[in-house]
Design a protein around this motif. Structure first.
Motif, mmCIF file in Angstrom:
data_model
loop_
_atom_site.group_PDB
_atom_site.id
_atom_site.type_symbol
_atom_site.label_atom_id
_atom_site.label_comp_id
_atom_site.label_asym_id
_atom_site.label_seq_id
_atom_site.Cartn_x
_atom_site.Cartn_y
_atom_site.Cartn_z
ATOM 1 N N TYR A 2 -10.826 5.715 -5.831
ATOM 2 C CA TYR A 2 -9.515 5.087 -5.640
ATOM 3 C C TYR A 2 -9.172 4.254 -6.866
ATOM 4 C CZ TYR A 2 -10.056 6.327 -0.709
ATOM 5 O OH TYR A 2 -10.226 7.014 0.463
ATOM 6 N N GLU B 64 -7.293 8.602 7.270
ATOM 7 C CA GLU B 64 -6.007 8.846 6.635
ATOM 8 C C GLU B 64 -4.903 8.253 7.504
ATOM 9 O OE1 GLU B 64 -5.446 12.976 5.977
ATOM 10 O OE2 GLU B 64 -7.081 13.152 4.518
ATOM 11 N N THR C 280 -6.621 1.925 -6.418
ATOM 12 C CA THR C 280 -6.027 0.723 -5.827
ATOM 13 C C THR C 280 -6.745 0.403 -4.531
ATOM 14 O OG1 THR C 280 -3.851 1.300 -6.752
ATOM 15 C CG2 THR C 280 -3.910 -0.344 -4.986
ATOM 16 N N ARG D 58 -0.589 6.738 -6.691
ATOM 17 C CA ARG D 58 -1.894 6.106 -6.812
ATOM 18 C C ARG D 58 -2.728 6.423 -5.569
ATOM 19 N NH1 ARG D 58 -1.843 2.171 -10.905
ATOM 20 N NH2 ARG D 58 -3.666 1.111 -10.026
ATOM 21 N N ASP D 59 -4.041 6.521 -5.760
ATOM 22 C CA ASP D 59 -4.961 6.713 -4.640
ATOM 23 C C ASP D 59 -5.297 5.334 -4.082
ATOM 24 O OD1 ASP D 59 -5.095 9.506 -4.915
ATOM 25 O OD2 ASP D 59 -6.531 9.286 -6.560
ATOM 26 N N VAL D 60 -4.884 5.077 -2.852
ATOM 27 C CA VAL D 60 -4.915 3.725 -2.287
ATOM 28 C C VAL D 60 -5.832 3.672 -1.074
ATOM 29 C CG1 VAL D 60 -3.525 1.831 -1.347
ATOM 30 C CG2 VAL D 60 -2.534 3.390 -3.043
ATOM 31 N N PHE E 243 -1.717 6.747 2.272
ATOM 32 C CA PHE E 243 -2.866 5.980 1.799
ATOM 33 C C PHE E 243 -3.927 5.944 2.888
ATOM 34 C CE2 PHE E 243 0.218 2.963 3.552
ATOM 35 C CZ PHE E 243 -0.550 2.216 4.445
ATOM 36 N N ASP E 244 -5.139 5.552 2.520
ATOM 37 C CA ASP E 244 -6.271 5.559 3.443
ATOM 38 C C ASP E 244 -6.573 4.151 3.947
ATOM 39 O OD1 ASP E 244 -6.475 8.254 3.037
ATOM 40 O OD2 ASP E 244 -8.151 8.128 1.621
ATOM 41 N N HIS F 276 2.448 1.588 -3.501
ATOM 42 C CA HIS F 276 1.456 2.085 -4.461
ATOM 43 C C HIS F 276 1.239 3.585 -4.278
ATOM 44 C CE1 HIS F 276 0.460 -1.827 -5.985
ATOM 45 N NE2 HIS F 276 -0.112 -2.253 -4.872
ATOM 46 N N GLY F 277 1.150 4.014 -3.025
ATOM 47 C CA GLY F 277 0.957 5.432 -2.755
ATOM 48 C C GLY F 277 2.116 6.268 -3.252
ATOM 49 N N ALA G 99 0.837 -1.202 0.000
ATOM 50 C CA ALA G 99 0.000 0.000 0.000
ATOM 51 C C ALA G 99 0.874 1.255 0.000
ATOM 52 C CB ALA G 99 -0.927 -0.006 1.212
ATOM 53 N N ASP G 100 1.931 1.248 0.803
ATOM 54 C CA ASP G 100 2.853 2.378 0.861
ATOM 55 C C ASP G 100 3.517 2.573 -0.499
ATOM 56 O OD1 ASP G 100 4.740 4.322 1.507
ATOM 57 O OD2 ASP G 100 5.221 3.428 3.432
#
Length: 277
Positions: free
Chosen positions: A135, A81, A137, A31-33, A86-87, A26-27, A23-24
């Protein structure tokens, strides 16, 4: 859009550690994760990320309430957040009783002549909240045990990323993976793809190559094999952070093998992004 569930028959911290670090990564790739924590255990992704969530408050709205169509607010209000770009939809203790809650919700729907597919609830919740529009991702981290948490994750994402421990049992799990995936497809009623198998905790380079070769012979993508990094990943759990943040904030000296691991995580995340494209 990239959606996947992190799954490992063995469970353990490796699956959740991989989810947080992907996730980290991708962010960091702009990207919006969104990560969804469906694991009711205290040592879940929510804990690893150090997110303060009201998981013990029975009156608080939470993901379990939305899965049984008894929310106390908008789904968007569950999204928090994280400090990592990422969220997160955090876990909640109510997830411990998800099987019973879904069974009761299905029974009530049947009495009212309504449809209620207990393994399709997460997908419906995400669609109703327009999450795919917000999002690009989505990563879901459920418990390893077969049950409604895992089945809802698979029903929503249709794809798996599988960390593999370098043991005889780990390889046996991969040898039987086709049967496992077929079982998921029959239970959930969807086609399930394996985006990547990720050997981790592998010692020597020759062993890493052996695992990668065998996994690829079985027809699965295996972009990287992550070496034995217990110091790094245990540090992440101790400080409740991702590997990227741990190296930047808690290592006074950059270690070559850890920097290599961060590069591998980026490589793996990029592979998954390319597959989805």
């Amino acid at each position: 859009m990239l959606t996947y569930t992190t799954y490992s028959e063995a469970g353990g911290v490796g699956k959740t550690t991989l989810a947080s670090n992907l996730a980290d990564a991708h962010g960091q790739h702009d990207r919006d994760v969104l990560v969804i924590d469906l694991d009711p255990q205290n040592g879940s992704l929510t804990y690893l990320l150090g997110v303060d969530a009201p998981r013990e408050d029975s009156n608080a709205d939470n993901i379990a309430r939305h899965l049984i169509d008894r929310p106390k607010g908008a789904f968007e209000d569950l999204i928090l957040e994280t400090p990592f770009g990422f969220d997160l939809v955090p876990s909640h203790n109510m997830l411990e009783n998800l099987a019973d809650l879904l069974a009761r919700a299905a029974s009530m729907a049947e009495d009212l002549g309504e449809e209620f597919e207990r393994h399709d609830q997460l997908r419906q919740v995400l669609l109703n909240a327009d999450i795919p529009e917000k999002y690009d991702t989505i990563v879901v981290d459920p418990p390893a045990t077969a049950g409604p948490h895992l089945y809802n994750a698979i029903g929503a994402t249709r794809s798996l990323v599988i960390p593999l421990e370098p043991t005889g049992k780990g390889m046996q799990s991969i040898e039987g993976l086709q049967d496992v995936v077929q079982g998921f497809e029959e239970t959930v009623g969807v086609t399930v793809g394996v985006l990547a198998v990720v050997p981790n905790g592998v010692g020597r380079t020759t062993d890493q190559q052996r695992y990668l070769t065998r996994i690829r012979e079985l027809g699965y993508d295996a972009p990287v094999a992550i070496g034995e990094r217990s110091s790094l990943f245990e540090g992440c759990w101790d400080k409740q952070t991702t590997a990227f943040a741990y190296v930047n904030e808690y290592r006074s000296r950059k270690r070559d093998h850890e920097m290599e691991t961060l590069e591998q995580l980026h490589e793996l995340a990029s592979h998954l992004e390319e597959v989805s494209a």
